[in-house]
Design an enzyme around this catalytic site. Structure first.
Site, PDB file in Angstrom:
ATOM      1  N   GLY A 246      21.489 -27.991   2.372  1.00  0.00           N
ATOM      2  CA  GLY A 246      20.395 -28.408   3.251  1.00  0.00           C
ATOM      3  C   GLY A 246      20.416 -29.838   3.718  1.00  0.00           C
ATOM      4  O   GLY A 246      19.558 -30.229   4.527  1.00  0.00           O
ATOM      5  N   GLY A 286      26.409 -26.784   3.761  1.00  0.00           N
ATOM      6  CA  GLY A 286      27.136 -26.192   4.886  1.00  0.00           C
ATOM      7  C   GLY A 286      27.249 -27.218   6.003  1.00  0.00           C
ATOM      8  O   GLY A 286      28.287 -27.833   6.232  1.00  0.00           O
ATOM      9  N   ARG A 287      26.106 -27.430   6.665  1.00  0.00           N
ATOM     10  CA  ARG A 287      26.053 -28.316   7.827  1.00  0.00           C
ATOM     11  C   ARG A 287      26.691 -29.695   7.566  1.00  0.00           C
ATOM     12  O   ARG A 287      27.437 -30.198   8.395  1.00  0.00           O
ATOM     13  CB  ARG A 287      24.577 -28.505   8.216  1.00  0.00           C
ATOM     14  CG  ARG A 287      24.343 -29.225   9.509  1.00  0.00           C
ATOM     15  CD  ARG A 287      22.842 -29.526   9.688  1.00  0.00           C
ATOM     16  NE  ARG A 287      21.997 -28.380   9.440  1.00  0.00           N
ATOM     17  CZ  ARG A 287      21.599 -27.510  10.376  1.00  0.00           C
ATOM     18  NH1 ARG A 287      21.937 -27.688  11.623  1.00  0.00           N
ATOM     19  NH2 ARG A 287      20.828 -26.483  10.056  1.00  0.00           N
ATOM     20  N   TYR A 327      16.534 -22.946  18.419  1.00  0.00           N
ATOM     21  CA  TYR A 327      15.621 -23.840  17.694  1.00  0.00           C
ATOM     22  C   TYR A 327      15.026 -24.909  18.588  1.00  0.00           C
ATOM     23  O   TYR A 327      14.285 -25.768  18.107  1.00  0.00           O
ATOM     24  CB  TYR A 327      16.361 -24.579  16.568  1.00  0.00           C
ATOM     25  CG  TYR A 327      17.156 -23.728  15.612  1.00  0.00           C
ATOM     26  CD1 TYR A 327      16.536 -22.753  14.834  1.00  0.00           C
ATOM     27  CD2 TYR A 327      18.524 -23.925  15.467  1.00  0.00           C
ATOM     28  CE1 TYR A 327      17.277 -22.000  13.936  1.00  0.00           C
ATOM     29  CE2 TYR A 327      19.264 -23.175  14.568  1.00  0.00           C
ATOM     30  CZ  TYR A 327      18.639 -22.211  13.805  1.00  0.00           C
ATOM     31  OH  TYR A 327      19.364 -21.479  12.913  1.00  0.00           O
ATOM     32  N   CYS A 355      22.205 -15.559  32.285  1.00  0.00           N
ATOM     33  CA  CYS A 355      20.987 -15.219  33.034  1.00  0.00           C
ATOM     34  C   CYS A 355      19.762 -15.231  32.133  1.00  0.00           C
ATOM     35  O   CYS A 355      19.183 -14.192  31.822  1.00  0.00           O
ATOM     36  CB  CYS A 355      21.147 -13.860  33.682  1.00  0.00           C
ATOM     37  SG  CYS A 355      22.591 -13.823  34.727  1.00  0.00           S
ATOM     38  N   GLU A 356      19.395 -16.410  31.644  1.00  0.00           N
ATOM     39  CA  GLU A 356      18.197 -16.615  30.827  1.00  0.00           C
ATOM     40  C   GLU A 356      17.757 -18.044  31.113  1.00  0.00           C
ATOM     41  O   GLU A 356      18.590 -18.947  31.112  1.00  0.00           O
ATOM     42  CB  GLU A 356      18.521 -16.571  29.320  1.00  0.00           C
ATOM     43  CG  GLU A 356      19.146 -15.310  28.802  1.00  0.00           C
ATOM     44  CD  GLU A 356      18.124 -14.314  28.278  1.00  0.00           C
ATOM     45  OE1 GLU A 356      16.945 -14.698  28.120  1.00  0.00           O
ATOM     46  OE2 GLU A 356      18.517 -13.171  28.038  1.00  0.00           O
ATOM     47  N   TYR A 383      27.026 -24.071  12.573  1.00  0.00           N
ATOM     48  CA  TYR A 383      26.104 -23.173  13.297  1.00  0.00           C
ATOM     49  C   TYR A 383      26.387 -23.212  14.797  1.00  0.00           C
ATOM     50  O   TYR A 383      25.477 -23.089  15.616  1.00  0.00           O
ATOM     51  CB  TYR A 383      24.641 -23.513  12.963  1.00  0.00           C
ATOM     52  CG  TYR A 383      24.401 -23.515  11.472  1.00  0.00           C
ATOM     53  CD1 TYR A 383      24.399 -22.320  10.753  1.00  0.00           C
ATOM     54  CD2 TYR A 383      24.260 -24.706  10.751  1.00  0.00           C
ATOM     55  CE1 TYR A 383      24.244 -22.319   9.374  1.00  0.00           C
ATOM     56  CE2 TYR A 383      24.110 -24.709   9.368  1.00  0.00           C
ATOM     57  CZ  TYR A 383      24.093 -23.509   8.691  1.00  0.00           C
ATOM     58  OH  TYR A 383      23.949 -23.504   7.324  1.00  0.00           O
TER      59      TYR A 383
HETATM   60  C1  LIG Z   1      22.408 -21.612   4.840  1.00  0.00           C
HETATM   61  C2  LIG Z   1      22.411 -21.803   3.378  1.00  0.00           C
HETATM   62  C3  LIG Z   1      22.964 -22.953   2.808  1.00  0.00           C
HETATM   63  C4  LIG Z   1      23.527 -24.077   3.622  1.00  0.00           C
HETATM   64  O1  LIG Z   1      22.570 -24.802   4.309  1.00  0.00           O
HETATM   65  P1  LIG Z   1      22.997 -26.137   5.092  1.00  0.00           P
HETATM   66  O2  LIG Z   1      21.751 -26.616   5.692  1.00  0.00           O
HETATM   67  O3  LIG Z   1      24.002 -25.731   6.110  1.00  0.00           O
HETATM   68  O4  LIG Z   1      23.568 -27.080   4.079  1.00  0.00           O
HETATM   69  C5  LIG Z   1      22.993 -23.044   1.429  1.00  0.00           C
HETATM   70  N1  LIG Z   1      22.487 -22.049   0.654  1.00  0.00           N
HETATM   71  C6  LIG Z   1      21.936 -20.945   1.165  1.00  0.00           C
HETATM   72  C7  LIG Z   1      21.401 -19.905   0.262  1.00  0.00           C
HETATM   73  C8  LIG Z   1      21.873 -20.785   2.543  1.00  0.00           C
HETATM   74  O5  LIG Z   1      21.313 -19.685   3.049  1.00  0.00           O
END
Ligand SMILES: *Cc1c(COP(=O)(O)O)cnc(C)c1O
Length: 429
Positions: A246, A286-287, A327, A355-356, A383
């Site tokens: 996150g 992830g991000r 978002y 077309c949106e 993403y």
């Molecule tokens: C999407 C997700 C993450 C990664 O979130 P990021 O914001 O990309 O770091 C980690 N754990 C779970 C369970 C997720 O669904």
């Protein structure tokens, strides 16, 4: 819209051309076409090392959240660094395996794991199933028992902290669909502990995405520790704590915490607690690992200057990069500096051919543009491609991994015919 600085490993030559590492984006588009996603390998590696280093001597595992960017070329870069993985479908597990990742270092999250997915994950030797409901816990116990296996599990608890992020990516409030309310977790842990087909190995939580403040991470870690103590009192010993992902990144003018700030916030809680002193800490970013490493390169097709709004129509659209449409998120869009000829300075609406009316990449962007110019949407490594679709029968972009002055095509542009290759004409008369 303020001009953003370029992310690490992005730069401009003296003539103003945008480069990723030592490769100009003009060269990338000449070779691979437009639109194309390009990722800096060094940026991914440096983000990984920043997190890894922040743990110092403490035992830890960095489980890359595959859904952020699931290209096997990207997964392979991370697997070679020693990363584990966080997956949300059996398909993602198959990708991890195709990329040379280790299922034993992989955790399986997600609220809707099907029986087949659970079976497949157990057969592959998954490291841990992060369980999101009582019903799922019972299903896993039954399947593991049928398979004569012991399923390693942790409960994904919902600590009811407000991540203060976009409502669609906030997951740690008690009204969200994710996880088990932390106050309900204890009896489920006791039940799980008594099942011969389950091995309770940890506690998991993930409170949301694109967090720009560390305090919710600290609050969540504290609540997880409270639960860990309650479990210890009942003789349930844990082998790890998984504090989720996150960590946010800078898209326009956000000031997210650094890797060191995030890990320090977690360590300020767990290092101080004797119960957690020797517990490995797992995280699921992830991000943060891939977002800043990537740009989506797109070419200006047409300019439509108008009295109130001026539109720059580019060859990428919401199907290629969904975040702005989904978002309403702002992403930095910069000129790649490769065009020639007379340019028009305006506040442009950067829109695609779909077309949106929701098909936009950016609003009100002060840019000097000419038709044929190349633009780069920054922060598109996470993403971006992984959410792309074929809406409007648009083949998805190519993906390229930049490594110094070389590039590897890690996914070729989709051939048009492949878009209907699985479709069949119904029988005729
Ligand atoms: C999407 C997700 C993450 C990664 O979130 P990021 O914001 O990309 O770091 C980690 N754990 C779970 C369970 C997720 O669904």
């Amino acid at each position: 819209m303020p001009q953003t600085d370029l992310p690490p490993f992005f730069s401009r030559t003296t003539s103003g051309e945008l480069q990723i590492e030592d490769t100009s984006v003009g060269t990338i588009v000449d070779r691979f076409g437009s639109p194309t996603y390009a990722y800096s390998r060094a940026a991914i590696e440096s983000a990984y090392h920043a997190l890894d280093g922040a743990f110092g001597e403490r035992a830890h595992r960095i489980c890359y959240a595959v859904k952020a960017n699931s290209n096997i070329g990207i997964l392979s870069v991370l697997a070679r660094l020693g990363a584990g993985f966080d997956i949300v479908s059996y398909g993602e597990l198959a990708r991890v395996q195709a990329a040379g990742g280790d299922p034993a270092k992989t955790v399986f999250s997600g609220v809707g794991k099907s029986a087949d997915e659970i079976r497949g994950a157990l057969a592959a030797g998954i490291g841990c199933l992060n369980v999101e409901s009582e019903a799922e816990l019972r299903r896993i116990a039954a399947i593991a028992s049928e398979m004569n296996r012991i399923a390693p599990i942790s409960l994904r608890v919902n600590p009811d902290v407000d991540a203060r992020t976009h409502p669609y990516i906030s997951t740690g409030l008690k009204d969200n669909k994710f996880g088990i309310a932390i106050d309900d977790a204890l009896p489920l842990y006791e039940w799980a502990h008594a099942q011969p087909s389950l091995d309770v190995t940890g506690i998991d939580c993930h409170i949301g995405s694109q967090l720009t403040d560390v305090s919710p991470f600290r609050d969540a870690a504290e609540r997880v520790m409270t639960l860990a103590h309650q479990l210890a009192e009942r003789g349930i010993e844990l082998e790890h704590l998984d504090l989720g992902g996150g960590l946010g990144i800078r898209y326009i003018d956000e000031t997210p915490p650094s890797a060191a700030d995030w890990i320090e916030a977690i360590r300020s809680v767990v290092d101080a607690d004797p119960l957690a002193r020797d517990l490995p800490i797992w995280i699921e970013p992830g991000r943060f690992l891939v977002g800043p490493a990537g740009a989506m390169l797109t070419r200006v097709e047409y300019l439509k200057p108008g009295e109130h709004k001026s539109f720059a129509i580019v060859d990428a659209a919401m199907n290629d990069l969904m975040r702005p449409a989904l978002y309403g998120s702002d992403m930095a869009i910069v000129s790649a500096g490769t065009g020639t000829g007379r340019r028009l300075a305006r506040d442009w609406e950067i829109v695609g051919p779909v077309c949106e009316t929701g098909d936009f990449l950016g609003h009100d962007r002060a840019l000097e543009l000419a038709e044929g110019d190349l633009l780069a949407v920054l922060g598109a490594g996470a993403y971006g491609f992984s959410m792309a679709s074929n809406y409007n029968t648009r083949p998805r972009p190519a993906e390229v991994l930049v490594d110094g002055d070389t590039c590897h095509e890690i996914r070729r542009r989709e051939p048009l015919e492949s878009l209907w290759a699985l479709e069949r004409l119904p029988p005729g008369d």
